[in-house]
Design an enzyme around this catalytic site. Sequence first.
Site, mmCIF file in Angstrom:
data_model
loop_
_atom_site.group_PDB
_atom_site.id
_atom_site.type_symbol
_atom_site.label_atom_id
_atom_site.label_comp_id
_atom_site.label_asym_id
_atom_site.label_seq_id
_atom_site.Cartn_x
_atom_site.Cartn_y
_atom_site.Cartn_z
ATOM 1 C CG ASP A 13 -4.661 61.964 0.462
ATOM 2 O OD1 ASP A 13 -4.602 62.913 -0.354
ATOM 3 O OD2 ASP A 13 -5.331 60.939 0.277
HETATM 4 N N1 URA Z 1 -3.990 58.545 -3.654
HETATM 5 C C1 URA Z 1 -4.628 58.850 -2.506
HETATM 6 O O1 URA Z 1 -5.795 58.555 -2.329
HETATM 7 N N2 URA Z 1 -3.916 59.474 -1.553
HETATM 8 C C2 URA Z 1 -2.618 59.799 -1.678
HETATM 9 O O2 URA Z 1 -2.024 60.363 -0.765
HETATM 10 C C3 URA Z 1 -1.975 59.470 -2.884
HETATM 11 C C4 URA Z 1 -2.691 58.828 -3.858
#
Ligand code: URA
Length: 237
Positions: free
Chosen positions: A106
């Site tokens: 993310d």
């Molecule tokens: N899970 C998430 O919620 N965000 C990420 O960036 C990776 C795994």
Amino acid sequence: MKTQRLDKIISSQFNLTRSNARRAIRIGQVSVDGKIVKEFATAVDINSQKIEYCGKALSYKEHIYIIMNKPKGVLSASQDKSAKTVIDLIPQQLMRKNLFPVGRLDRDTTGLLIITDDGDFAHSLLSPKKKVYKTYIAVLDGDITDQMCKEFTKGIVLADGTECRPAYLKSLGNCCAEIKICEGRYHQIKRMFGVVGLGVNELKRVAIDDFWLPEDLKEGECRELEKNEISFLLKDC
Ligand code: URA
């Protein structure tokens, strides 16, 4: 003998468009075994012949593998109309066409990200069938319980009914937890914690299988993976 057209080699290895590579060849910027070659379609043996572009010797690599400590605020994508992506952080000397991040973190997640132009390599690390576990450190808005650890191990069912594969959760104290998952669903960890009533304040990926983010790689930095690191990552695949 593995031959390739000279314009293709120059274009892929020096991140030039095909037409700029041809131009460089035409104007005498490229030599093969010490002699200027001006015919862009010349077949060159990439294993035994010495190619130079503007005096720079080429060490041919079919693919490139880059490790990055992803900072917050950049997208894990190859390109975006307006937002800065992880590809924008790659220095010129490592830049190649068709680079993409192996899996998505993310925008606000930090840590270990591999960027490559090798689709088979990416598949080996990402396919849930290969069960390559990725380790994250999460800072939560509450403490985890033994019951939560059991639920994660059993397999969390997300709010939309998606059944997750077993995940491994361990308390590190002070609302911090280590979590290992072998899938990469959209916002997966945040959604898994959501199911047990916890919010994720910070998330950092620290390992892919047994390959840990090197401590000396600062946020925002990247470097090429060494050969032994690539083999280590692929060891079980
Ligand atoms: N899970 C998430 O919620 N965000 C990420 O960036 C990776 C795994």
